[in-house]
Design an enzyme around this catalytic site. Structure first.
Site, PDB file in Angstrom:
ATOM      1  N   ASP A 196       0.845  -1.203   0.000  1.00 27.66           N
ATOM      2  CA  ASP A 196       0.000   0.000   0.000  1.00 27.66           C
ATOM      3  C   ASP A 196       0.878   1.249   0.000  1.00 27.66           C
ATOM      4  O   ASP A 196       1.345   1.695   1.051  1.00 27.66           O
ATOM      5  CB  ASP A 196      -0.918  -0.018   1.225  1.00 27.66           C
ATOM      6  N   LYS A 203       1.594   7.945   0.694  1.00 30.45           N
ATOM      7  CA  LYS A 203       2.025   7.924   2.091  1.00 30.45           C
ATOM      8  C   LYS A 203       3.405   8.553   2.223  1.00 30.45           C
ATOM      9  O   LYS A 203       4.216   8.491   1.290  1.00 30.45           O
ATOM     10  CB  LYS A 203       2.125   6.473   2.581  1.00 30.45           C
ATOM     11  N   ASP A 214      -0.010  -5.099   4.596  1.00 34.52           N
ATOM     12  CA  ASP A 214      -1.396  -4.704   4.310  1.00 34.52           C
ATOM     13  C   ASP A 214      -2.232  -5.830   3.694  1.00 34.52           C
ATOM     14  O   ASP A 214      -3.405  -5.637   3.376  1.00 34.52           O
ATOM     15  CB  ASP A 214      -1.396  -3.463   3.415  1.00 34.52           C
ATOM     16  N   ARG A 277     -11.163  -0.397   2.212  1.00 40.69           N
ATOM     17  CA  ARG A 277     -12.630  -0.493   2.234  1.00 40.69           C
ATOM     18  C   ARG A 277     -13.185  -0.648   0.818  1.00 40.69           C
ATOM     19  O   ARG A 277     -14.239  -1.258   0.630  1.00 40.69           O
ATOM     20  CB  ARG A 277     -13.214   0.721   2.965  1.00 40.69           C
TER      21      ARG A 277
HETATM   22  N1  BES Z   1      -3.265   0.108   5.257  1.00 42.37           N
HETATM   23  C1  BES Z   1      -3.616   1.370   5.794  1.00 42.37           C
HETATM   24  C2  BES Z   1      -3.900   1.325   7.288  1.00 42.37           C
HETATM   25  C3  BES Z   1      -2.731   1.048   8.165  1.00 42.37           C
HETATM   26  C4  BES Z   1      -1.906   2.073   8.590  1.00 42.37           C
HETATM   27  C5  BES Z   1      -2.476  -0.238   8.599  1.00 42.37           C
HETATM   28  C6  BES Z   1      -0.833   1.796   9.410  1.00 42.37           C
HETATM   29  C7  BES Z   1      -1.404  -0.518   9.413  1.00 42.37           C
HETATM   30  C8  BES Z   1      -0.579   0.501   9.818  1.00 42.37           C
HETATM   31  C9  BES Z   1      -4.874   1.882   5.105  1.00 42.37           C
HETATM   32  O1  BES Z   1      -5.036   1.520   3.785  1.00 42.37           O
HETATM   33  C10 BES Z   1      -4.794   3.369   5.123  1.00 42.37           C
HETATM   34  O2  BES Z   1      -3.939   3.910   4.483  1.00 42.37           O
HETATM   35  N2  BES Z   1      -5.702   3.995   5.860  1.00 42.37           N
HETATM   36  C11 BES Z   1      -5.743   5.409   5.952  1.00 42.37           C
HETATM   37  C12 BES Z   1      -7.188   5.810   5.844  1.00 42.37           C
HETATM   38  C13 BES Z   1      -7.381   7.264   5.636  1.00 42.37           C
HETATM   39  C14 BES Z   1      -6.767   7.721   4.350  1.00 42.37           C
HETATM   40  C15 BES Z   1      -8.872   7.543   5.657  1.00 42.37           C
HETATM   41  C16 BES Z   1      -5.141   5.838   7.266  1.00 42.37           C
HETATM   42  O3  BES Z   1      -5.289   5.130   8.251  1.00 42.37           O
HETATM   43  O4  BES Z   1      -4.500   6.889   7.299  1.00 42.37           O
HETATM   44 ZN    ZN Z   2      -4.125  -0.203   3.182  1.00 40.49          ZN
HETATM   45 MN    MN Z   3      -4.086   2.824   2.406  1.00 35.39          MN
END
Ligand code: BES
Ligand code: ZN
Ligand code: MN
Length: 427
Positions: A196, A203, A214, A277
Protein backbone atom coordinates in the site's frame (compact mmCIF):
# COMPACT_ATOMS: atom_id res chain seq x y z
CA UNK A 1 22.78 -28.49 17.61
CA UNK A 2 21.62 -30.09 20.84
CA UNK A 3 18.39 -29.07 22.47
CA UNK A 4 18.10 -26.98 25.57
CA UNK A 5 15.42 -27.82 28.15
CA UNK A 6 13.25 -24.97 29.47
CA UNK A 7 11.50 -25.26 32.83
CA UNK A 8 8.99 -23.06 34.62
CA UNK A 9 10.03 -22.49 38.21
CA UNK A 10 8.11 -21.23 41.26
CA UNK A 11 11.37 -20.47 43.03
CA UNK A 12 13.56 -17.40 42.78
CA UNK A 13 16.75 -17.70 40.73
CA UNK A 14 19.92 -18.84 42.53
CA UNK A 15 21.47 -15.97 44.52
CA UNK A 16 24.18 -15.11 42.00
CA UNK A 17 21.50 -14.25 39.40
CA UNK A 18 19.90 -11.70 41.71
CA UNK A 19 16.58 -12.01 43.49
CA UNK A 20 14.51 -10.53 40.69
CA UNK A 21 16.06 -12.45 37.78
CA UNK A 22 13.37 -13.65 35.38
CA UNK A 23 15.57 -16.31 33.81
CA UNK A 24 18.58 -18.32 34.90
CA UNK A 25 20.41 -21.22 33.31
CA UNK A 26 23.09 -23.84 33.62
CA UNK A 27 24.76 -25.80 30.81
CA UNK A 28 21.71 -27.83 29.83
CA UNK A 29 18.69 -26.17 31.40
CA UNK A 30 16.91 -22.84 31.37
CA UNK A 31 14.60 -21.76 34.19
CA UNK A 32 11.89 -19.12 33.98
CA UNK A 33 11.17 -17.80 37.46
CA UNK A 34 7.49 -17.12 38.02
CA UNK A 35 7.55 -16.63 41.81
CA UNK A 36 6.77 -12.90 41.55
CA UNK A 37 4.43 -12.88 38.59
CA UNK A 38 3.15 -15.96 36.83
CA UNK A 39 1.19 -14.17 34.09
CA UNK A 40 1.46 -15.19 30.44
CA UNK A 41 2.88 -11.74 29.82
CA UNK A 42 5.85 -12.62 32.01
CA UNK A 43 6.38 -15.85 30.08
CA UNK A 44 6.36 -13.84 26.83
CA UNK A 45 8.94 -11.43 28.25
CA UNK A 46 11.13 -14.35 29.26
CA UNK A 47 10.85 -15.78 25.73
CA UNK A 48 12.01 -12.47 24.25
CA UNK A 49 14.91 -12.32 26.69
CA UNK A 50 15.95 -15.87 25.83
CA UNK A 51 15.61 -15.18 22.14
CA UNK A 52 18.40 -12.63 22.45
CA UNK A 53 20.76 -15.03 24.23
CA UNK A 54 20.27 -18.45 22.63
CA UNK A 55 19.94 -19.72 19.11
CA UNK A 56 19.39 -23.30 20.18
CA UNK A 57 16.31 -25.45 19.73
CA UNK A 58 14.21 -25.57 22.88
CA UNK A 59 12.50 -28.44 24.61
CA UNK A 60 9.63 -27.40 26.90
CA UNK A 61 10.20 -29.55 29.98
CA UNK A 62 8.52 -30.17 33.32
CA UNK A 63 5.04 -28.77 33.97
CA UNK A 64 3.61 -26.27 31.49
CA UNK A 65 -0.06 -25.51 30.89
CA UNK A 66 -1.11 -25.35 27.23
CA UNK A 67 -1.58 -21.55 27.38
CA UNK A 68 1.87 -21.13 28.88
CA UNK A 69 3.45 -23.20 26.10
CA UNK A 70 1.59 -21.16 23.50
CA UNK A 71 2.63 -17.84 25.02
CA UNK A 72 6.26 -18.91 25.11
CA UNK A 73 6.39 -20.39 21.61
CA UNK A 74 4.69 -17.43 19.94
CA UNK A 75 7.01 -14.90 21.56
CA UNK A 76 10.28 -16.78 21.02
CA UNK A 77 12.09 -16.75 17.67
CA UNK A 78 12.39 -14.14 14.93
CA UNK A 79 12.04 -13.76 11.18
CA UNK A 80 15.69 -14.52 10.51
CA UNK A 81 15.95 -17.19 13.19
CA UNK A 82 12.62 -19.04 13.36
CA UNK A 83 11.86 -20.79 16.64
CA UNK A 84 12.24 -24.55 16.85
CA UNK A 85 10.32 -25.62 19.90
CA UNK A 86 9.34 -29.03 21.11
CA UNK A 87 6.08 -29.07 23.07
CA UNK A 88 5.71 -30.91 26.36
CA UNK A 89 4.83 -34.49 25.53
CA UNK A 90 1.30 -34.41 26.92
CA UNK A 91 -2.27 -34.34 25.60
CA UNK A 92 -1.89 -30.74 24.35
CA UNK A 93 0.99 -31.28 21.94
CA UNK A 94 -1.02 -32.16 18.82
CA UNK A 95 -3.44 -29.28 19.33
CA UNK A 96 -0.62 -26.78 19.91
CA UNK A 97 1.24 -27.98 16.85
CA UNK A 98 -1.79 -27.42 14.58
CA UNK A 99 -2.23 -23.90 15.87
CA UNK A 100 1.46 -23.23 15.52
CA UNK A 101 1.56 -24.38 11.89
CA UNK A 102 -1.31 -22.05 11.01
CA UNK A 103 0.38 -19.23 12.88
CA UNK A 104 3.66 -19.76 11.03
CA UNK A 105 1.82 -19.78 7.70
CA UNK A 106 0.09 -16.50 8.52
CA UNK A 107 3.20 -14.83 9.87
CA UNK A 108 5.47 -15.91 7.00
CA UNK A 109 2.98 -14.68 4.43
CA UNK A 110 2.73 -11.26 6.08
CA UNK A 111 6.48 -10.99 6.58
CA UNK A 112 7.20 -11.87 2.95
CA UNK A 113 9.07 -9.27 0.92
CA UNK A 114 6.39 -7.45 -1.10
CA UNK A 115 8.27 -7.88 -4.36
CA UNK A 116 7.90 -11.65 -3.87
CA UNK A 117 4.18 -11.45 -3.14
CA UNK A 118 2.15 -10.06 -6.01
CA UNK A 119 -1.64 -10.38 -5.78
CA UNK A 120 -1.43 -13.52 -7.95
CA UNK A 121 1.26 -15.08 -5.76
CA UNK A 122 -0.71 -14.28 -2.62
CA UNK A 123 -3.73 -16.08 -4.06
CA UNK A 124 -1.57 -19.03 -5.15
CA UNK A 125 0.14 -19.46 -1.76
CA UNK A 126 -3.16 -19.42 0.11
CA UNK A 127 -4.77 -21.85 -2.31
CA UNK A 128 -1.95 -24.38 -2.20
CA UNK A 129 -1.71 -24.32 1.61
CA UNK A 130 -5.46 -24.82 2.01
CA UNK A 131 -5.37 -27.66 -0.52
CA UNK A 132 -2.64 -29.35 1.51
CA UNK A 133 -4.91 -29.23 4.54
CA UNK A 134 -8.33 -29.72 2.98
CA UNK A 135 -7.56 -31.93 -0.03
CA UNK A 136 -10.54 -32.53 -2.30
CA UNK A 137 -12.85 -30.48 -0.08
CA UNK A 138 -11.05 -27.35 -1.33
CA UNK A 139 -11.77 -25.74 -4.67
CA UNK A 140 -10.70 -22.28 -5.76
CA UNK A 141 -11.53 -19.81 -8.48
CA UNK A 142 -9.76 -16.59 -9.22
CA UNK A 143 -10.78 -13.60 -11.24
CA UNK A 144 -7.76 -11.69 -12.50
CA UNK A 145 -7.18 -8.26 -14.05
CA UNK A 146 -9.74 -6.97 -16.55
CA UNK A 147 -11.96 -10.00 -15.95
CA UNK A 148 -12.85 -8.24 -12.69
CA UNK A 149 -14.55 -5.52 -14.72
CA UNK A 150 -16.59 -8.08 -16.67
CA UNK A 151 -17.66 -9.70 -13.40
CA UNK A 152 -18.49 -6.35 -11.82
CA UNK A 153 -15.91 -6.43 -9.02
CA UNK A 154 -15.00 -2.80 -9.52
CA UNK A 155 -13.43 -2.00 -6.14
CA UNK A 156 -10.66 -4.57 -6.49
CA UNK A 157 -10.12 -3.60 -10.12
CA UNK A 158 -9.93 0.14 -9.47
CA UNK A 159 -7.50 -0.15 -6.56
CA UNK A 160 -5.31 -2.67 -8.37
CA UNK A 161 -5.18 -1.26 -11.86
CA UNK A 162 -2.25 1.07 -11.15
CA UNK A 163 0.13 -1.87 -10.80
CA UNK A 164 1.63 -3.91 -13.63
CA UNK A 165 0.83 -6.96 -11.51
CA UNK A 166 -2.92 -7.50 -11.86
CA UNK A 167 -5.42 -7.54 -9.00
CA UNK A 168 -7.07 -10.85 -8.10
CA UNK A 169 -10.33 -11.81 -6.45
CA UNK A 170 -9.80 -15.25 -4.94
CA UNK A 171 -12.73 -17.40 -3.87
CA UNK A 172 -11.95 -20.58 -1.97
CA UNK A 173 -14.76 -23.03 -1.26
CA UNK A 174 -14.25 -25.49 1.58
CA UNK A 175 -17.07 -27.96 1.11
CA UNK A 176 -16.44 -31.15 3.10
CA UNK A 177 -19.79 -32.71 2.12
CA UNK A 178 -18.93 -32.34 -1.56
CA UNK A 179 -22.57 -31.46 -2.29
CA UNK A 180 -22.96 -28.40 -4.45
CA UNK A 181 -26.26 -27.70 -2.69
CA UNK A 182 -24.70 -27.64 0.81
CA UNK A 183 -25.48 -24.37 2.59
CA UNK A 184 -22.57 -22.04 3.34
CA UNK A 185 -22.24 -21.68 7.11
CA UNK A 186 -19.75 -18.82 7.10
CA UNK A 187 -17.98 -16.50 4.71
CA UNK A 188 -14.60 -14.92 5.42
CA UNK A 189 -13.34 -11.78 3.72
CA UNK A 190 -9.73 -10.57 3.82
CA UNK A 191 -7.98 -7.40 2.74
CA UNK A 192 -5.10 -8.50 0.55
CA UNK A 193 -3.25 -5.32 -0.38
CA UNK A 194 0.19 -6.75 -1.09
CA UNK A 195 1.70 -3.28 -0.88
CA UNK A 196 0.00 0.00 0.00
CA UNK A 197 1.87 3.04 -1.28
CA UNK A 198 -1.27 5.10 -0.72
CA UNK A 199 -1.60 5.68 -4.47
CA UNK A 200 -1.84 9.35 -5.53
CA UNK A 201 -2.76 10.15 -1.91
CA UNK A 202 0.79 8.92 -1.34
CA UNK A 203 2.03 7.92 2.09
CA UNK A 204 5.07 9.48 3.73
CA UNK A 205 8.11 7.19 3.56
CA UNK A 206 7.99 6.16 7.28
CA UNK A 207 4.36 5.19 6.99
CA UNK A 208 4.90 3.31 3.73
CA UNK A 209 7.78 1.25 5.09
CA UNK A 210 5.55 -1.28 6.86
CA UNK A 211 2.94 -1.56 4.13
CA UNK A 212 3.87 -5.08 3.10
CA UNK A 213 1.70 -5.97 6.12
CA UNK A 214 -1.40 -4.70 4.31
CA UNK A 215 -2.40 -8.21 3.22
CA UNK A 216 -2.54 -9.11 6.91
CA UNK A 217 -6.31 -9.50 6.82
CA UNK A 218 -6.11 -12.00 3.97
CA UNK A 219 -3.34 -13.95 5.74
CA UNK A 220 -5.33 -13.95 8.99
CA UNK A 221 -8.63 -15.25 7.61
CA UNK A 222 -6.77 -17.81 5.47
CA UNK A 223 -4.77 -18.92 8.53
CA UNK A 224 -8.00 -19.20 10.53
CA UNK A 225 -9.69 -21.32 7.87
CA UNK A 226 -6.64 -23.59 7.57
CA UNK A 227 -6.52 -23.98 11.33
CA UNK A 228 -10.23 -24.82 11.54
CA UNK A 229 -9.83 -27.38 8.73
CA UNK A 230 -6.88 -29.02 10.48
CA UNK A 231 -9.08 -29.20 13.60
CA UNK A 232 -11.74 -31.10 11.66
CA UNK A 233 -14.18 -28.39 10.58
CA UNK A 234 -17.19 -30.17 9.11
CA UNK A 235 -19.20 -27.42 7.48
CA UNK A 236 -19.01 -25.38 4.32
CA UNK A 237 -17.04 -22.11 4.46
CA UNK A 238 -16.19 -19.68 1.69
CA UNK A 239 -13.13 -17.48 1.75
CA UNK A 240 -12.89 -14.29 -0.31
CA UNK A 241 -9.54 -12.56 -0.64
CA UNK A 242 -9.43 -9.11 -2.22
CA UNK A 243 -5.90 -8.91 -3.58
CA UNK A 244 -4.34 -5.85 -5.19
CA UNK A 245 -1.21 -3.73 -5.15
CA UNK A 246 -1.95 -0.04 -4.51
CA UNK A 247 0.58 1.76 -6.68
CA UNK A 248 0.97 4.92 -8.77
CA UNK A 249 1.22 4.91 -12.58
CA UNK A 250 -0.37 6.23 -15.75
CA UNK A 251 -3.09 3.63 -15.31
CA UNK A 252 -3.80 4.08 -11.62
CA UNK A 253 -7.11 5.26 -10.14
CA UNK A 254 -7.45 8.92 -9.27
CA UNK A 255 -9.08 11.23 -6.76
CA UNK A 256 -12.55 12.16 -7.91
CA UNK A 257 -13.11 8.84 -9.70
CA UNK A 258 -16.49 7.27 -8.99
CA UNK A 259 -16.84 3.53 -8.50
CA UNK A 260 -20.17 1.80 -9.05
CA UNK A 261 -20.62 -1.42 -7.08
CA UNK A 262 -22.77 -4.45 -7.85
CA UNK A 263 -25.42 -3.39 -5.33
CA UNK A 264 -25.75 -0.05 -7.13
CA UNK A 265 -23.84 1.95 -4.50
CA UNK A 266 -21.68 4.70 -6.00
CA UNK A 267 -18.49 5.78 -4.23
CA UNK A 268 -16.40 8.86 -4.88
CA UNK A 269 -12.68 8.29 -4.28
CA UNK A 270 -11.55 11.27 -2.19
CA UNK A 271 -8.45 9.46 -0.91
CA UNK A 272 -6.68 6.67 -2.80
CA UNK A 273 -5.09 5.60 0.49
CA UNK A 274 -8.50 4.55 1.84
CA UNK A 275 -8.27 1.61 -0.56
CA UNK A 276 -8.94 -1.25 1.85
CA UNK A 277 -12.63 -0.49 2.23
CA UNK A 278 -12.94 -0.21 -1.56
CA UNK A 279 -11.69 -3.78 -2.11
CA UNK A 280 -13.51 -5.19 0.92
CA UNK A 281 -16.83 -3.85 -0.40
CA UNK A 282 -16.59 -6.38 -3.25
CA UNK A 283 -15.63 -9.15 -0.82
CA UNK A 284 -18.55 -8.39 1.48
CA UNK A 285 -21.01 -8.31 -1.43
CA UNK A 286 -19.74 -11.73 -2.55
CA UNK A 287 -19.97 -13.00 1.03
CA UNK A 288 -23.58 -11.82 1.17
CA UNK A 289 -24.38 -13.67 -2.07
CA UNK A 290 -23.43 -16.99 -0.42
CA UNK A 291 -26.35 -16.69 2.00
CA UNK A 292 -24.03 -17.38 4.95
CA UNK A 293 -25.37 -16.16 8.28
CA UNK A 294 -21.86 -15.57 9.59
CA UNK A 295 -19.67 -13.07 7.75
CA UNK A 296 -16.29 -12.14 9.21
CA UNK A 297 -13.88 -9.70 7.62
CA UNK A 298 -10.35 -8.87 8.71
CA UNK A 299 -8.21 -6.01 7.49
CA UNK A 300 -5.32 -3.75 8.36
CA UNK A 301 -7.81 -1.02 7.59
CA UNK A 302 -6.95 2.14 9.49
CA UNK A 303 -4.15 3.86 11.36
CA UNK A 304 -7.01 5.31 13.44
CA UNK A 305 -7.70 1.88 14.98
CA UNK A 306 -4.08 1.73 16.12
CA UNK A 307 -4.32 5.23 17.54
CA UNK A 308 -7.42 4.19 19.47
CA UNK A 309 -6.48 0.76 20.86
CA UNK A 310 -2.69 0.63 20.43
CA UNK A 311 -0.93 -2.28 18.79
CA UNK A 312 -1.61 -4.84 21.54
CA UNK A 313 -5.28 -5.23 20.60
CA UNK A 314 -7.27 -5.78 17.45
CA UNK A 315 -10.29 -3.50 17.17
CA UNK A 316 -13.65 -5.21 16.71
CA UNK A 317 -16.71 -3.61 15.11
CA UNK A 318 -20.23 -4.96 14.72
CA UNK A 319 -23.81 -3.77 14.37
CA UNK A 320 -24.83 -7.09 15.92
CA UNK A 321 -23.87 -6.30 19.52
CA UNK A 322 -24.69 -9.75 20.90
CA UNK A 323 -22.37 -11.40 18.41
CA UNK A 324 -19.68 -8.83 19.13
CA UNK A 325 -19.90 -9.53 22.88
CA UNK A 326 -19.66 -13.24 22.21
CA UNK A 327 -16.65 -12.81 19.90
CA UNK A 328 -14.90 -10.76 22.59
CA UNK A 329 -15.31 -13.63 25.05
CA UNK A 330 -13.95 -16.11 22.50
CA UNK A 331 -10.96 -13.88 21.77
CA UNK A 332 -10.24 -13.66 25.48
CA UNK A 333 -10.22 -17.44 25.82
CA UNK A 334 -8.00 -17.79 22.78
CA UNK A 335 -5.43 -15.35 24.24
CA UNK A 336 -5.94 -12.82 21.45
CA UNK A 337 -6.55 -9.32 22.83
CA UNK A 338 -9.48 -7.63 21.10
CA UNK A 339 -11.24 -4.38 22.04
CA UNK A 340 -14.59 -3.02 20.79
CA UNK A 341 -14.91 0.34 19.05
CA UNK A 342 -18.13 2.19 18.17
CA UNK A 343 -20.22 1.31 15.16
CA UNK A 344 -23.81 2.42 14.60
CA UNK A 345 -25.89 2.41 11.49
CA UNK A 346 -25.46 6.18 11.10
CA UNK A 347 -21.71 5.75 10.59
CA UNK A 348 -22.73 4.90 7.00
CA UNK A 349 -23.40 8.59 6.49
CA UNK A 350 -20.06 9.78 7.85
CA UNK A 351 -18.37 10.33 4.49
CA UNK A 352 -20.81 12.30 2.32
CA UNK A 353 -20.11 13.14 -1.32
CA UNK A 354 -21.90 15.65 -3.57
CA UNK A 355 -21.30 13.34 -6.56
CA UNK A 356 -22.00 9.84 -5.27
CA UNK A 357 -23.90 7.93 -2.58
CA UNK A 358 -20.83 8.19 -0.36
CA UNK A 359 -17.16 9.08 -0.45
CA UNK A 360 -14.54 6.53 0.61
CA UNK A 361 -13.32 8.76 3.45
CA UNK A 362 -13.45 12.27 4.73
CA UNK A 363 -11.04 14.47 2.85
CA UNK A 364 -8.91 15.18 5.91
CA UNK A 365 -5.70 13.58 7.17
CA UNK A 366 -6.20 9.97 8.29
CA UNK A 367 -9.96 10.29 7.74
CA UNK A 368 -10.30 12.60 10.76
CA UNK A 369 -11.82 11.88 14.18
CA UNK A 370 -13.44 8.46 14.49
CA UNK A 371 -11.74 7.30 11.31
CA UNK A 372 -11.86 3.59 12.19
CA UNK A 373 -15.60 3.75 12.92
CA UNK A 374 -16.25 5.66 9.71
CA UNK A 375 -14.38 2.98 7.75
CA UNK A 376 -16.50 0.30 9.45
CA UNK A 377 -19.63 2.33 8.65
CA UNK A 378 -18.60 2.37 5.00
CA UNK A 379 -18.24 -1.43 5.05
CA UNK A 380 -21.68 -1.81 6.64
CA UNK A 381 -23.24 -0.54 3.40
CA UNK A 382 -22.18 -3.81 1.76
CA UNK A 383 -23.32 -6.43 4.29
CA UNK A 384 -26.71 -8.19 4.29
CA UNK A 385 -29.42 -8.36 7.01
CA UNK A 386 -28.46 -4.98 8.57
CA UNK A 387 -25.24 -6.51 9.83
CA UNK A 388 -26.74 -9.49 11.71
CA UNK A 389 -23.97 -12.11 12.04
CA UNK A 390 -21.26 -9.78 10.71
CA UNK A 391 -17.96 -8.96 12.44
CA UNK A 392 -15.27 -6.57 11.24
CA UNK A 393 -11.76 -6.90 12.70
CA UNK A 394 -9.47 -3.90 12.17
CA UNK A 395 -6.14 -5.62 12.80
CA UNK A 396 -4.27 -3.04 14.85
CA UNK A 397 -2.13 -5.75 16.46
CA UNK A 398 -1.14 -7.51 13.22
CA UNK A 399 2.37 -6.18 12.80
CA UNK A 400 5.28 -4.53 14.64
CA UNK A 401 8.15 -3.29 12.54
CA UNK A 402 10.58 -3.82 15.44
CA UNK A 403 10.51 -6.43 18.17
CA UNK A 404 8.50 -5.46 21.27
CA UNK A 405 8.98 -6.78 24.78
CA UNK A 406 6.37 -9.43 23.96
CA UNK A 407 6.65 -10.20 20.23
CA UNK A 408 9.33 -10.61 17.58
CA UNK A 409 9.57 -8.04 14.80
CA UNK A 410 7.03 -8.54 12.03
CA UNK A 411 3.66 -10.25 12.01
CA UNK A 412 2.04 -11.44 15.26
CA UNK A 413 -0.51 -13.76 13.65
CA UNK A 414 -3.05 -12.66 16.28
CA UNK A 415 -6.65 -13.39 15.28
CA UNK A 416 -6.43 -16.83 13.69
CA UNK A 417 -7.46 -18.71 16.84
CA UNK A 418 -10.48 -16.52 17.51
CA UNK A 419 -11.73 -16.67 13.93
CA UNK A 420 -11.16 -20.44 13.73
CA UNK A 421 -13.28 -20.90 16.88
CA UNK A 422 -16.02 -18.70 15.41
CA UNK A 423 -16.02 -20.92 12.31
CA UNK A 424 -16.53 -24.04 14.42
CA UNK A 425 -19.51 -22.30 16.06
CA UNK A 426 -21.09 -20.94 12.88
CA UNK A 427 -24.33 -22.45 11.60
N1 BES B 1 -3.27 0.11 5.26
C1 BES B 1 -3.62 1.37 5.79
C2 BES B 1 -3.90 1.32 7.29
C3 BES B 1 -2.73 1.05 8.17
C4 BES B 1 -1.91 2.07 8.59
C5 BES B 1 -2.48 -0.24 8.60
C6 BES B 1 -0.83 1.80 9.41
C7 BES B 1 -1.40 -0.52 9.41
C8 BES B 1 -0.58 0.50 9.82
C9 BES B 1 -4.87 1.88 5.11
O1 BES B 1 -5.04 1.52 3.78
C10 BES B 1 -4.79 3.37 5.12
O2 BES B 1 -3.94 3.91 4.48
N2 BES B 1 -5.70 3.99 5.86
C11 BES B 1 -5.74 5.41 5.95
C12 BES B 1 -7.19 5.81 5.84
C13 BES B 1 -7.38 7.26 5.64
C14 BES B 1 -6.77 7.72 4.35
C15 BES B 1 -8.87 7.54 5.66
C16 BES B 1 -5.14 5.84 7.27
O3 BES B 1 -5.29 5.13 8.25
O4 BES B 1 -4.50 6.89 7.30
ZN1 ZN C 1 -4.13 -0.20 3.18
MN1 MN D 1 -4.09 2.82 2.41
Amino acid sequence: MSQLAVYLSRDPAPAQWGDSALVSFDAERIFIHLHKDDSLRTIRKAARLLDSVTGRDLLLSGKWQADQQWAFATSFGSVRKPAKIKWCQDEHAAHLQKMYEALVFTRNLINETPQNLSPELLAARVTSWLKELGGDAISATRIVGEDLVKAGWMGIWEVGRGSDRPPVFLEVDYNPSGLSTAPVAAALVGKGITFDSGGYSIKASEGMLTMKCDMGGAATVAGALGLAISQGLNKRVKLFLCCAENLISGHAYKLGDIITYKNGTTVEVVNTDAEGRLVLADGLLAAGETGAHTIIDAATLTGAAMTAVGSDFHALFALDKDYQTHAMAVANEELEPVWPLPLEKWHQEACPSPYADTANSRAVKGGGAGGASNAAGFLSRFVPRDGAGWLHFDLAAAFNNSATNLYPAGATGLGIRTIARLLHEAE
